[in-house]
Motif scaffolding. Sequence first.
Motif, PDB file in Angstrom:
ATOM      1  N   VAL A  45       0.920  -1.177   0.068  1.00 52.49           N
ATOM      2  CA  VAL A  45       0.203   0.100  -0.022  1.00 52.49           C
ATOM      3  C   VAL A  45       0.804   1.133  -0.151  1.00 52.49           C
ATOM      4  CG1 VAL A  45      -0.042  -0.161   2.587  1.00 52.49           C
ATOM      5  CG2 VAL A  45      -1.771   1.079   1.176  1.00 52.49           C
ATOM      6  N   SER A  46       0.334   2.205  -0.734  1.00 52.11           N
ATOM      7  CA  SER A  46       1.103   3.556  -0.779  1.00 52.11           C
ATOM      8  C   SER A  46       0.298   4.559  -0.841  1.00 52.11           C
ATOM      9  CB  SER A  46       2.065   3.626  -2.262  1.00 52.11           C
ATOM     10  OG  SER A  46       1.212   3.550  -3.166  1.00 52.11           O
ATOM     11  N   TRP A  47       1.206   5.804  -0.472  1.00 52.10           N
ATOM     12  CA  TRP A  47       0.042   7.111  -0.381  1.00 52.10           C
ATOM     13  C   TRP A  47       0.936   8.319  -0.525  1.00 52.10           C
ATOM     14  CZ3 TRP A  47       1.595   3.578   3.520  1.00 52.10           C
ATOM     15  CH2 TRP A  47       2.713   4.143   4.399  1.00 52.10           C
ATOM     16  N   ASP A  48       0.344   9.551  -0.535  1.00 58.81           N
ATOM     17  CA  ASP A  48       1.015  10.707  -0.656  1.00 58.81           C
ATOM     18  C   ASP A  48       0.655  11.468   0.681  1.00 58.81           C
ATOM     19  OD1 ASP A  48       2.238  10.164  -2.969  1.00 58.81           O
ATOM     20  OD2 ASP A  48       0.498  10.841  -4.248  1.00 58.81           O
ATOM     21  N   ILE A  49       1.467  12.322   1.016  1.00 51.69           N
ATOM     22  CA  ILE A  49       1.101  13.254   2.139  1.00 51.69           C
ATOM     23  C   ILE A  49       1.070  14.419   1.665  1.00 51.69           C
ATOM     24  CG2 ILE A  49       2.142  13.952   4.469  1.00 51.69           C
ATOM     25  CD1 ILE A  49       1.340  11.059   4.276  1.00 51.69           C
ATOM     26  N   PRO A  50      -0.215  15.533   1.946  1.00 51.88           N
ATOM     27  CA  PRO A  50      -0.242  17.085   1.842  1.00 51.88           C
ATOM     28  C   PRO A  50       0.899  17.593   2.726  1.00 51.88           C
ATOM     29  CG  PRO A  50      -2.313  15.871   2.260  1.00 51.88           C
ATOM     30  CD  PRO A  50      -1.163  14.953   2.794  1.00 51.88           C
ATOM     31  N   GLU A  51       1.471  18.722   2.147  1.00 53.43           N
ATOM     32  CA  GLU A  51       2.112  19.688   2.712  1.00 53.43           C
ATOM     33  C   GLU A  51       1.897  19.982   4.279  1.00 53.43           C
ATOM     34  OE1 GLU A  51       3.037  22.877   0.537  1.00 53.43           O
ATOM     35  OE2 GLU A  51       4.084  21.779  -1.364  1.00 53.43           O
ATOM     36  N   GLY A  52       2.596  19.983   5.071  1.00 51.10           N
ATOM     37  CA  GLY A  52       2.211  20.330   6.500  1.00 51.10           C
ATOM     38  C   GLY A  52       3.262  19.994   7.518  1.00 51.10           C
ATOM     39  N   ASP A  53       3.039  19.569   8.665  1.00 52.60           N
ATOM     40  CA  ASP A  53       4.181  19.294   9.493  1.00 52.60           C
ATOM     41  C   ASP A  53       5.064  18.119   9.259  1.00 52.60           C
ATOM     42  OD1 ASP A  53       2.875  21.336  11.229  1.00 52.60           O
ATOM     43  OD2 ASP A  53       1.592  19.950  12.352  1.00 52.60           O
ATOM     44  N   PRO A  54       5.962  18.191   9.711  1.00 50.77           N
ATOM     45  CA  PRO A  54       7.116  17.104   9.329  1.00 50.77           C
ATOM     46  C   PRO A  54       6.505  15.767   9.790  1.00 50.77           C
ATOM     47  CG  PRO A  54       8.210  18.875  10.486  1.00 50.77           C
ATOM     48  CD  PRO A  54       6.870  19.154  10.764  1.00 50.77           C
ATOM     49  N   ILE A  55       6.773  14.748   8.975  1.00 52.17           N
ATOM     50  CA  ILE A  55       6.339  13.358   9.168  1.00 52.17           C
ATOM     51  C   ILE A  55       7.140  12.707   9.908  1.00 52.17           C
ATOM     52  CG2 ILE A  55       5.245  11.253   7.750  1.00 52.17           C
ATOM     53  CD1 ILE A  55       3.830  13.973   7.724  1.00 52.17           C
ATOM     54  N   ILE A  56       6.699  11.989  11.111  1.00 51.55           N
ATOM     55  CA  ILE A  56       7.556  10.880  11.607  1.00 51.55           C
ATOM     56  C   ILE A  56       7.131   9.501  11.762  1.00 51.55           C
ATOM     57  CG2 ILE A  56       8.114  12.919  13.473  1.00 51.55           C
ATOM     58  CD1 ILE A  56       6.074  11.840  15.315  1.00 51.55           C
ATOM     59  N   GLY A  57       6.133   9.308  11.099  1.00 50.32           N
ATOM     60  CA  GLY A  57       5.745   7.812  10.929  1.00 50.32           C
ATOM     61  C   GLY A  57       4.638   7.664  10.246  1.00 50.32           C
ATOM     62  N   PHE A  58       3.786   6.464  10.192  1.00 48.32           N
ATOM     63  CA  PHE A  58       2.494   6.067   9.808  1.00 48.32           C
ATOM     64  C   PHE A  58       1.939   4.965  10.738  1.00 48.32           C
ATOM     65  CE2 PHE A  58       5.436   3.209   8.040  1.00 48.32           C
ATOM     66  CZ  PHE A  58       4.909   2.006   7.799  1.00 48.32           C
ATOM     67  N   ALA A  59       0.633   4.978  10.224  1.00 45.73           N
ATOM     68  CA  ALA A  59      -0.214   3.945  10.972  1.00 45.73           C
ATOM     69  C   ALA A  59      -1.109   3.375  10.120  1.00 45.73           C
ATOM     70  CB  ALA A  59      -0.771   4.472  12.235  1.00 45.73           C
ATOM     71  N   ILE A  60      -1.452   2.074  10.028  1.00 47.18           N
ATOM     72  CA  ILE A  60      -2.250   1.460   9.137  1.00 47.18           C
ATOM     73  C   ILE A  60      -3.097   0.340   9.693  1.00 47.18           C
ATOM     74  CG2 ILE A  60      -2.417  -0.097   6.967  1.00 47.18           C
ATOM     75  CD1 ILE A  60       0.255   0.959   6.171  1.00 47.18           C
ATOM     76  N   THR A  61      -4.418   0.472   9.193  1.00 51.89           N
ATOM     77  CA  THR A  61      -5.381  -0.469   9.958  1.00 51.89           C
ATOM     78  C   THR A  61      -5.753  -1.373   8.674  1.00 51.89           C
ATOM     79  OG1 THR A  61      -6.943   1.044   9.569  1.00 51.89           O
ATOM     80  CG2 THR A  61      -6.283   1.028  11.803  1.00 51.89           C
ATOM     81  N   GLN A  62      -5.576  -2.742   8.871  1.00 49.43           N
ATOM     82  CA  GLN A  62      -5.992  -3.648   7.742  1.00 49.43           C
ATOM     83  C   GLN A  62      -7.028  -4.504   8.395  1.00 49.43           C
ATOM     84  OE1 GLN A  62      -2.537  -6.081   6.448  1.00 49.43           O
ATOM     85  NE2 GLN A  62      -4.276  -7.860   6.367  1.00 49.43           N
TER      86      GLN A  62
END
Length: 219
Positions: A45-62
């Motif tokens: 699974v892949s995604w894009d991030i809108p501009e905003g705060d710095p990213i420090i990780g991700f969370a996925i629910t399956q």
Amino acid sequence: MERFSLSAALLLILTCLGLSLVSADSLTAPVNVTIRALKANSAVVSWDIPEGDPIIGFAITQQKKDVRMLRFIQEVNTTTRSCALWDLEEETDYIVHVQYLSMSGPSPPSEALLFRTPKEAEQLASKSKDEVKMEGVGQTTQLRAGELIIIVVVLIMWAGVIALFCRQYDIIKDNEPNNNKDKAKTSSECSTPEHPTGGLLRSKFPKNSRKPSVNIIEV
């Protein structure tokens, strides 16, 4: 004094929670969530991030469709925008939500993405078709290369034959005047020579020879 300190602590906690909720509400959900490299037992699974705060990780629910059990995948200290899903079941529908983690907190979840894993037999069949297609392309390329080599060799041979013929023709053409001279010389040598009148050969009978006299004697 204890009541005051307890009230202050509760107020501080509520203030922090309120600020975090306000910050979280200001974030936007991930976009362009897609599934790639889909197989019978895995996917990415892949995604894009809108501009905003710095990213420090991700969370996925399956989650399996129509099943309450969830799988929660979380990773921090990373800015990657893709994640592998494993231990999937073939011919099964799955629902995925994606969130990214920032310094302000987690973003809202993305829209639900529904996908279905293929059957392993179908996957093997498609893989074998691709392999056969690639093999056919490779054989076609080899045949074309072999045909080109044969054509080049034939052209070189024809060029050599033409060059040899031209050379032999030039040699024959140059020898023609010499042959004509030799023939003329040979014919002149074989002709009968003329002898002068005063030569050694003379007629057996002179021109002014007298006829022989005949004497008749009677008895």
